[in-house]
Design an enzyme around this catalytic site. Sequence first.
Site, PDB file in Angstrom:
ATOM      1  N   CYS A 188      -0.440   4.166   2.046  1.00 50.70           N
ATOM      2  CA  CYS A 188      -0.286   3.986   3.491  1.00 50.70           C
ATOM      3  C   CYS A 188       1.160   4.178   3.931  1.00 50.70           C
ATOM      4  O   CYS A 188       1.426   4.806   4.942  1.00 50.70           O
ATOM      5  CB  CYS A 188      -0.713   2.577   3.909  1.00 50.70           C
ATOM      6  SG  CYS A 188      -2.266   2.043   3.196  1.00 50.70           S
ATOM      7  N   ASP A 189       2.102   3.617   3.193  1.00 58.36           N
ATOM      8  CA  ASP A 189       3.465   3.478   3.716  1.00 58.36           C
ATOM      9  C   ASP A 189       4.537   4.260   2.955  1.00 58.36           C
ATOM     10  O   ASP A 189       5.691   4.283   3.388  1.00 58.36           O
ATOM     11  CB  ASP A 189       3.845   1.983   3.743  1.00 58.36           C
ATOM     12  CG  ASP A 189       2.961   1.199   4.705  1.00 58.36           C
ATOM     13  OD1 ASP A 189       2.486   1.810   5.683  1.00 58.36           O
ATOM     14  OD2 ASP A 189       2.722   0.008   4.474  1.00 58.36           O
TER      15      ASP A 189
ATOM     16  N   CYS B  59       0.841  -1.206   0.000  1.00 59.27           N
ATOM     17  CA  CYS B  59       0.000   0.000   0.000  1.00 59.27           C
ATOM     18  C   CYS B  59       0.870   1.247   0.000  1.00 59.27           C
ATOM     19  O   CYS B  59       1.379   1.665   1.049  1.00 59.27           O
ATOM     20  CB  CYS B  59      -0.934  -0.028   1.211  1.00 59.27           C
ATOM     21  SG  CYS B  59      -2.003   1.422   1.311  1.00 59.27           S
TER      22      CYS B  59
HETATM   23  C1  LIG Z   1       0.666  -3.892   4.568  1.00 51.60           C
HETATM   24  C2  LIG Z   1      -0.556  -3.012   4.627  1.00 51.60           C
HETATM   25  C3  LIG Z   1      -0.478  -1.768   5.245  1.00 51.60           C
HETATM   26  C4  LIG Z   1      -1.600  -0.954   5.308  1.00 51.60           C
HETATM   27  N1  LIG Z   1      -1.495   0.240   5.948  1.00 51.60           N
HETATM   28  C5  LIG Z   1      -2.567   1.063   6.014  1.00 51.60           C
HETATM   29  C6  LIG Z   1      -2.474   2.342   6.646  1.00 51.60           C
HETATM   30  O1  LIG Z   1      -1.422   2.726   7.160  1.00 51.60           O
HETATM   31  N2  LIG Z   1      -3.599   3.113   6.655  1.00 51.60           N
HETATM   32  C7  LIG Z   1      -4.769   2.743   6.078  1.00 51.60           C
HETATM   33  O2  LIG Z   1      -5.747   3.485   6.134  1.00 51.60           O
HETATM   34  N3  LIG Z   1      -4.883   1.539   5.453  1.00 51.60           N
HETATM   35  C8  LIG Z   1      -3.813   0.700   5.414  1.00 51.60           C
HETATM   36  N4  LIG Z   1      -3.909  -0.495   4.745  1.00 51.60           N
HETATM   37  C9  LIG Z   1      -5.175  -0.840   4.084  1.00 51.60           C
HETATM   38  C10 LIG Z   1      -6.191  -1.334   5.124  1.00 51.60           C
HETATM   39  O3  LIG Z   1      -5.582  -2.321   5.910  1.00 51.60           O
HETATM   40  C11 LIG Z   1      -7.430  -1.877   4.420  1.00 51.60           C
HETATM   41  O4  LIG Z   1      -7.994  -0.888   3.607  1.00 51.60           O
HETATM   42  C12 LIG Z   1      -8.460  -2.325   5.457  1.00 51.60           C
HETATM   43  O5  LIG Z   1      -7.888  -3.298   6.305  1.00 51.60           O
HETATM   44  C13 LIG Z   1      -9.704  -2.902   4.798  1.00 51.60           C
HETATM   45  O6  LIG Z   1     -10.534  -3.347   5.810  1.00 51.60           O
HETATM   46  P1  LIG Z   1     -11.647  -4.461   5.565  1.00 51.60           P
HETATM   47  O7  LIG Z   1     -12.285  -4.676   6.888  1.00 51.60           O
HETATM   48  O8  LIG Z   1     -12.493  -4.067   4.414  1.00 51.60           O
HETATM   49  O9  LIG Z   1     -10.883  -5.768   5.076  1.00 51.60           O
HETATM   50  P2  LIG Z   1      -9.687  -6.601   5.695  1.00 51.60           P
HETATM   51  O10 LIG Z   1      -8.857  -5.816   6.618  1.00 51.60           O
HETATM   52  O11 LIG Z   1      -9.034  -7.236   4.509  1.00 51.60           O
HETATM   53  O12 LIG Z   1     -10.412  -7.735   6.546  1.00 51.60           O
HETATM   54  C14 LIG Z   1     -11.123  -8.769   5.919  1.00 51.60           C
HETATM   55  C15 LIG Z   1     -11.604  -9.750   6.970  1.00 51.60           C
HETATM   56  O13 LIG Z   1     -12.493 -10.679   6.345  1.00 51.60           O
HETATM   57  C16 LIG Z   1     -12.207 -11.988   6.802  1.00 51.60           C
HETATM   58  N5  LIG Z   1     -12.707 -12.944   5.795  1.00 51.60           N
HETATM   59  C17 LIG Z   1     -12.301 -13.119   4.513  1.00 51.60           C
HETATM   60  N6  LIG Z   1     -13.018 -14.108   3.925  1.00 51.60           N
HETATM   61  C18 LIG Z   1     -13.905 -14.555   4.864  1.00 51.60           C
HETATM   62  C19 LIG Z   1     -14.913 -15.560   4.895  1.00 51.60           C
HETATM   63  N7  LIG Z   1     -15.183 -16.306   3.811  1.00 51.60           N
HETATM   64  N8  LIG Z   1     -15.601 -15.755   6.040  1.00 51.60           N
HETATM   65  C20 LIG Z   1     -15.345 -15.007   7.146  1.00 51.60           C
HETATM   66  N9  LIG Z   1     -14.418 -14.013   7.167  1.00 51.60           N
HETATM   67  C21 LIG Z   1     -13.714 -13.811   6.057  1.00 51.60           C
HETATM   68  C22 LIG Z   1     -10.705 -11.977   7.012  1.00 51.60           C
HETATM   69  O14 LIG Z   1     -10.330 -13.003   7.916  1.00 51.60           O
HETATM   70  C23 LIG Z   1     -10.514 -10.588   7.613  1.00 51.60           C
HETATM   71  O15 LIG Z   1     -10.741 -10.635   9.006  1.00 51.60           O
HETATM   72  C24 LIG Z   1      -2.818  -1.362   4.701  1.00 51.60           C
HETATM   73  C25 LIG Z   1      -2.898  -2.607   4.086  1.00 51.60           C
HETATM   74  C26 LIG Z   1      -1.790  -3.438   4.050  1.00 51.60           C
HETATM   75  C27 LIG Z   1      -1.900  -4.791   3.396  1.00 51.60           C
END
Ligand SMILES: Cc1cc2nc3c(=O)[nH]c(=O)nc-3n(C[C@H](O)[C@H](O)[C@H](O)COP(=O)(O)OP(=O)(O)OC[C@H]3O[C@@H](n4cnc5c(N)ncnc54)[C@H](O)[C@@H]3O)c2cc1C
Length: 332
Positions: free
Chosen positions: A154-155, A151
Site C-alpha cells: 500500500c505505502d 503494508c
Molecule cells: C496502515 C495501513 C494502510 C493501508 N493502506 C492500504 C492502501 O493504501 N490500499 C489498500 O488497498 N489497502 C490498504 N491497507 C489494507 C486494507 O486496509 C485492508 O486490506 C482492508 O481494510 C481489509 O478490510 P476488511 O473489511 O476485511 O477488514 P478491516 O478493515 O480490518 O475491518 C475489520 C472490521 O471488523 C470489526 N470487528 C473486528 N472484530 C469484531 C467483532 N468481534 N465484532 C464486530 N466487529 C468486529 C472492526 O471493528 C473493523 O470495523 C492498509 C492497511 C493498513 C493497516
Amino acid sequence: MNPFERPRIYTIETDMSENTTRDTVILGSGCAGLTAAIYTARANLKPLVLEGHEPGGQLSITTLVENFPGWPEGIQGPELIENMKKQAVRFGAELKMAHLHSIDLTKHPYELNIGKETIRTRTLIIASGASARWLNLPSEQALIGHGVSSCATCDGFFFSGKEIAVIGGGDSAMEEALFLTRFATKVTLINRSEKFRASKIMLERAMAHPQIEFMTSTVVEEVLGVEDKDVKGLKLKNRATGKESTLPVSAMFLGIGHEPNAKAFTGLLDLDPDGYILTKNNVFTTKDGEIIPGVFACGDIQDRRYRQAITAAGSGCMAALEVEKYLEEHGR
Ligand SMILES: Cc1cc2nc3c(=O)[nH]c(=O)nc-3n(C[C@H](O)[C@H](O)[C@H](O)COP(=O)(O)OP(=O)(O)OC[C@H]3O[C@@H](n4cnc5c(N)ncnc54)[C@H](O)[C@@H]3O)c2cc1C
C-alpha cells in the site's frame, strides 16, 4: 480445488418465519463489511452492521489511498470509508457500535451475543478483518499513516528514493523488505533477536540483496518525528550491549504479522493454524469441511495473501450475493 465444487452442507433446521429476526447481520465496518452492507441494503435486506472495536476498519487509520480504483488522485482512507458508510446507509443499512462476544451456530436463526443484548439473524457475514501487529509505542501510533505503516504494497511507493526500516524477522518481514527495495535506496531490517524465524530461502534472498542491511538484537525505543508529523528516524537499543543509537529513516514498516479477529469463532468454524477463517468457493464458511448454511466470511479475516481494500470489497460483494441467494432459496 474445483471452484464449482459444492461441499457437503452441515445439517441444520432453518427457521425463516420469525419476524423479529434479522435477515442479515454483518460483523465489521471495514471495506469488506461496508461493501456487503451496500449490496444487501440495495437488495432490501436491511442489514445490521456491527462496527466493532475499530469503526471503519484498517483504512480509518491510514492517510492517502492511491490504489483504490476510481480515485485518480487518491483518497484519504477515512474519507473513503465515510463515503462507503453513507452509501450503505442511503440504501437502508443500520450501523451499530457493538462488538460480537460470542455466537451460537448450532441452532437457526443464529444468536449473536453482543454484551447486554442478543441479536437473532438468518444469515451472517463475518468481515471482522485482521489487525496488524504493532510495537505499541506511543510515537509509533502517533505516526501511523505519516511514515509508519504495516503494508508495503500500500505505502511503499510513497518512499521512492528514501531510506526505510522494516521491523521483524519472519517471512513477512523479508518479503516486505525485498518488495521495498523497488522504491527505497536502502532498507534496514531490524530484528529483536539474533535468530530469524524466516525460512532459509527468504532469509538468504534478503541477505543477498545489496540494498538490504541487517541489524539484529535490536529494538525500536522511539520513532522520531512526532512534532513534525513525519518520520525522521528511529531511536534504537542493542539488547546485547545496551548501546543506544539513532537510525535516520523516512519510514518504518512493521512486518511482525497480523492478528485475525476470529476469536469468537474458535471451535465453531474451520480456522487455519494462525486463526484465519478457512473458506470454500471464496466466502463459504465450514466446520469440519461442511458448509455452515448462511454464514459467510469476507475480507482480511479469510484472506492472508492479498490483504487489500479492493480485494476485501470484492469478497464483501460475493458474500452479500450469497446471502441474497441463500435467503431466496429458503423462501425469503
Ligand atoms: C496502515 C495501513 C494502510 C493501508 N493502506 C492500504 C492502501 O493504501 N490500499 C489498500 O488497498 N489497502 C490498504 N491497507 C489494507 C486494507 O486496509 C485492508 O486490506 C482492508 O481494510 C481489509 O478490510 P476488511 O473489511 O476485511 O477488514 P478491516 O478493515 O480490518 O475491518 C475489520 C472490521 O471488523 C470489526 N470487528 C473486528 N472484530 C469484531 C467483532 N468481534 N465484532 C464486530 N466487529 C468486529 C472492526 O471493528 C473493523 O470495523 C492498509 C492497511 C493498513 C493497516
